[in-house]
Structure formats: C-alpha cells, structure tokens
Design an enzyme around this catalytic site. Structure first.
Site, mmCIF file in Angstrom:
data_model
loop_
_atom_site.group_PDB
_atom_site.id
_atom_site.type_symbol
_atom_site.label_atom_id
_atom_site.label_comp_id
_atom_site.label_asym_id
_atom_site.label_seq_id
_atom_site.Cartn_x
_atom_site.Cartn_y
_atom_site.Cartn_z
ATOM 1 N N THR A 71 24.138 67.575 61.296
ATOM 2 C CA THR A 71 23.115 67.352 60.286
ATOM 3 C C THR A 71 23.296 65.947 59.732
ATOM 4 O O THR A 71 24.126 65.179 60.236
ATOM 5 C CB THR A 71 23.152 68.463 59.205
ATOM 6 O OG1 THR A 71 22.053 68.260 58.317
ATOM 7 C CG2 THR A 71 24.451 68.461 58.412
ATOM 8 N N LYS A 75 22.579 63.379 63.093
ATOM 9 C CA LYS A 75 21.560 63.778 64.063
ATOM 10 C C LYS A 75 21.086 62.610 64.925
ATOM 11 O O LYS A 75 20.906 62.748 66.117
ATOM 12 C CB LYS A 75 20.341 64.309 63.322
ATOM 13 C CG LYS A 75 20.454 65.722 62.848
ATOM 14 C CD LYS A 75 19.083 66.087 62.326
ATOM 15 C CE LYS A 75 19.056 67.472 61.759
ATOM 16 N NZ LYS A 75 17.716 67.828 61.316
ATOM 17 N N ASN A 96 20.600 67.800 67.324
ATOM 18 C CA ASN A 96 21.137 68.622 66.235
ATOM 19 C C ASN A 96 22.119 69.671 66.738
ATOM 20 O O ASN A 96 22.697 70.407 65.953
ATOM 21 C CB ASN A 96 20.010 69.277 65.419
ATOM 22 C CG ASN A 96 19.408 70.476 66.118
ATOM 23 O OD1 ASN A 96 19.375 70.531 67.349
ATOM 24 N ND2 ASN A 96 18.950 71.441 65.354
ATOM 25 N N GLY A 136 5.382 61.489 56.522
ATOM 26 C CA GLY A 136 6.773 61.086 56.683
ATOM 27 C C GLY A 136 7.064 60.641 58.104
ATOM 28 O O GLY A 136 6.540 61.204 59.067
ATOM 29 N N ASN A 160 2.975 57.381 56.418
ATOM 30 C CA ASN A 160 4.277 57.061 55.831
ATOM 31 C C ASN A 160 4.153 55.936 54.826
ATOM 32 O O ASN A 160 3.271 55.089 54.945
ATOM 33 C CB ASN A 160 5.270 56.668 56.937
ATOM 34 C CG ASN A 160 6.706 56.806 56.480
ATOM 35 O OD1 ASN A 160 7.070 57.824 55.875
ATOM 36 N ND2 ASN A 160 7.527 55.800 56.737
ATOM 37 N N ARG A 161 5.033 55.972 53.813
ATOM 38 C CA ARG A 161 5.052 54.916 52.797
ATOM 39 C C ARG A 161 5.302 53.560 53.471
ATOM 40 O O ARG A 161 4.624 52.588 53.198
ATOM 41 C CB ARG A 161 6.169 55.240 51.789
ATOM 42 C CG ARG A 161 6.346 54.230 50.686
ATOM 43 C CD ARG A 161 7.414 54.702 49.738
ATOM 44 N NE ARG A 161 8.710 54.879 50.397
ATOM 45 C CZ ARG A 161 9.813 55.278 49.789
ATOM 46 N NH1 ARG A 161 9.792 55.571 48.493
ATOM 47 N NH2 ARG A 161 10.946 55.410 50.445
ATOM 48 N N TYR A 232 12.554 73.678 51.903
ATOM 49 C CA TYR A 232 12.541 75.111 51.612
ATOM 50 C C TYR A 232 13.305 75.440 50.338
ATOM 51 O O TYR A 232 13.359 76.592 49.910
ATOM 52 C CB TYR A 232 13.057 75.927 52.798
ATOM 53 C CG TYR A 232 14.473 75.577 53.218
ATOM 54 C CD1 TYR A 232 14.677 74.591 54.168
ATOM 55 C CD2 TYR A 232 15.567 76.213 52.665
ATOM 56 C CE1 TYR A 232 15.963 74.252 54.553
ATOM 57 C CE2 TYR A 232 16.850 75.884 53.045
ATOM 58 C CZ TYR A 232 17.039 74.905 53.991
ATOM 59 O OH TYR A 232 18.308 74.565 54.365
HETATM 60 P P1 ATR Z 1 14.817 62.931 57.178
HETATM 61 O O1 ATR Z 1 15.884 62.879 58.219
HETATM 62 O O2 ATR Z 1 14.914 64.129 56.284
HETATM 63 O O3 ATR Z 1 13.449 62.757 57.753
HETATM 64 P P2 ATR Z 1 14.780 60.166 56.318
HETATM 65 O O4 ATR Z 1 14.926 59.734 57.734
HETATM 66 O O5 ATR Z 1 15.591 59.485 55.266
HETATM 67 O O6 ATR Z 1 15.112 61.719 56.154
HETATM 68 O O7 ATR Z 1 13.224 60.084 55.942
HETATM 69 C C1 ATR Z 1 12.763 60.286 54.652
HETATM 70 C C2 ATR Z 1 11.243 60.270 54.661
HETATM 71 O O8 ATR Z 1 10.775 60.513 53.323
HETATM 72 C C3 ATR Z 1 10.621 58.934 55.060
HETATM 73 O O9 ATR Z 1 9.381 59.152 55.676
HETATM 74 C C4 ATR Z 1 10.449 58.248 53.699
HETATM 75 O O10 ATR Z 1 9.474 57.231 53.670
HETATM 76 P P3 ATR Z 1 9.898 55.687 53.992
HETATM 77 O O11 ATR Z 1 10.049 55.608 55.481
HETATM 78 O O12 ATR Z 1 8.800 54.882 53.465
HETATM 79 O O13 ATR Z 1 11.213 55.483 53.267
HETATM 80 C C5 ATR Z 1 9.976 59.417 52.889
HETATM 81 N N1 ATR Z 1 10.155 59.209 51.469
HETATM 82 C C6 ATR Z 1 11.313 59.265 50.754
HETATM 83 N N2 ATR Z 1 11.081 59.026 49.456
HETATM 84 C C7 ATR Z 1 9.742 58.812 49.328
HETATM 85 C C8 ATR Z 1 8.852 58.539 48.225
HETATM 86 N N3 ATR Z 1 9.323 58.436 46.980
HETATM 87 N N4 ATR Z 1 7.532 58.394 48.488
HETATM 88 C C9 ATR Z 1 7.051 58.519 49.734
HETATM 89 N N5 ATR Z 1 7.817 58.789 50.821
HETATM 90 C C10 ATR Z 1 9.143 58.930 50.612
#
Ligand code: ATR
Length: 252
Positions: A71, A75, A96, A136, A160-161, A232
C-alpha cells in the site's frame, strides 16, 4: 483473536507493507477469512520505509512468506523492485500484490479487478460501453481510468486539479479503443460533460477529512447517474451526500 492461537511451526505467513501502516484494515479482513476457511495462515502488517522496500521483499521471500500486499507509498515504486510484472499491473501503473515462489517475485494489481467487481455488485453496472468520469489522476485515478478503458468503456474522462498528471493516463488509454478526454477538476468544466456520462468515480483524496469539498453542487447530478467514491471511511463523503440528494445512485 482465535486465529493467533493456532500459530505454530507450519503457519504460512503473508502480510502488507506500507508507511504508515498502523491504520490498515487488511489484517482484520484476511485473518477473518483464514479463520473462516480453517487455514493455518496468518496476515501481518509491516512498516517498511520506501528505501527498504526491495530488501524487505527479498527478506520476506527468504523467510518463506508467500505473498505481500503493498500500500502507499509502495504500490507505484514497486514496479522496479520485482522480477516479473503482470502486463495489466504495468498498464495500471501500480503493483498491490507480490507473490513469492521459489525466490521469484511476481507483481500483480488486484485493485482494477476489485473496482470492476464493486461497480458490478453495487450498481449492477458493467463498464463495457459506458462513459466514465474519473475525478483524480493520482495512483487510484490512473488505475481506475485505465482499467475502464481496458474493460471496454466507450469513453473515459479524467478530471484533475493538476492537468499535467493526466498525461501518462492519456498515453496508456490512447492504445485502446476508448475515447479519452482530459479536464480541469472544476465545477464549470464538469458541468459541460456530466450530461454525457453514466458513472462518476471519486479517486481523489478529497473527502477523507471531515470538511473536505470538491465543490460540486447537487445541480450537477441527476437520478440517471451512478456515483462511486473510493473513499470508504467516512462512509458518506460530501460528494455522495450531494449526489444522493439529487437522486443519483451512490456507493463506496
Ligand atoms: P492515490 O494513490 O490515493 O491516488 P495520490 O497519488 O496522492 O493518491 O493522488 C491524490 C489525488 O487527489 C490527485 O488526483 C490529487 O490531485 P493533484 O494531482 O492535483 O494533486 C487529488 N487531490 C488531493 N487533494 C486535492 C484537493 N484539495 N483538491 C483537488 N484534488 C486533490
């Protein structure tokens, strides 16, 4: 509890590596399954820092463990610490599960399979021919978006942001028959496409904290939509609450 009473010299050991790892629910789930199946197996959680992953996997293999789940943060990193990676795991960008047999480490991804199965069980929805909006583009978003394309989705939209993070997903999906669109994760952009999707999936980490908000209002949702949250805990995120109030079917 009863599982651990039976540990002896012939117990088969498996487990999970992560950092942090103290909040994992995996040992509870797997040990309950082993107990129910009367298997002499035990599942343990190990804190392994990223720089030690390769050594820890080798060590576990030498100690006779037969499988390890990975995890966060392993991963994605695990892709280069393993002898053989199943093609789908490579496409989904994450391993995973690692099996260890005769000193050989093989990497798999069961997240994609699990997601498809969850959508089938919760919504009775098959991804083939569907139009999916994935919010995301991190590890989870990448895996889900690519898996939907591999399973024959008609269209995948990733919002995505940070737009640049969508590029590797676009590259992977361009090798399939699925139509692809990248979007900025903002209500006004989502509004332009939401009428043409069947399923919305939150794969961002937004919703984990109590006051988290993606800023998507109830006016965006309708009863014909299925909205799935990969978060979840808490059981109902703001996204699911808002979508449900608009009549959409929701699950996590
Ligand atoms: P995971 O393995 O759970 O997918 P990650 O790779 O860190 O975790 O990805 C987190 C996701 O949440 C990303 O899409 C991130 O957007 P960015 O790529 O722009 O960082 C998104 N995310 C996290 N915080 C956010 C926020 N406050 N607003 C919008 N998107 C957010």
């Amino acid at each position: 509890v009863s599982t651990f009473m039976h540990i002896n010299g012939s117990t088969t050991i498996v487990g999970i590596f992560g950092a942090p790892i103290t909040h994992t629910a995996s040992p509870a789930m797997h040990n309950a399954a082993f107990a129910a199946l009367e298997m002499n197996w035990a599942y343990l959680a190990f804190h392994v820092d990223p720089q030690n992953l390769r050594t820890a996997l080798r060590g576990a293999s030498h100690m006779g463990l037969v499988g390890i789940n990975l995890t966060i943060p392993h991963k994605i990193l695990a892709l280069d610490g393993i002898d053989e990676i199943e093609p789908e795991a490579r496409k989904l960008g994450a391993v995973n599960t690692v099996s260890m047999e005769k000193g050989k480490l093989r990497g798999y991804n069961t997240d994609g399979y699990g997601f498809i199965k969850a959508v089938k069980e919760d919504f009775n929805l098959s991804i083939k021919g569907k139009r999916v909006l994935v919010l995301g583009a991190g590890g989870a978003g990448h895996g889900i978006a690519v898996k939907c394309a591999l399973d024959g989705a008609a269209k995948v939209i990733v919002a995505n942001r940070t737009l640049a993070r969508i590029e590797p997903i676009a590259r992977e999906i361009s090798g399939t028959k699925t139509e692809f669109l990248a979007l900025k994760l903002a209500a006004e952009d989502i509004r332009k496409v939401i009428h043409e999707v069947d399923l919305v999936v939150n794969a961002t980490s937004v919703g984990l904290e109590e006051h988290d908000s993606l800023g998507l209002g109830a006016d965006l949702f309708s009863p014909r939509l299925h909205v799935y949250d990969t978060i979840y805990r808490p059981a109902e995120t703001e996204l699911l609450r808002v979508a449900e109030s608009a009549g959409a079917k929701v699950a996590n």
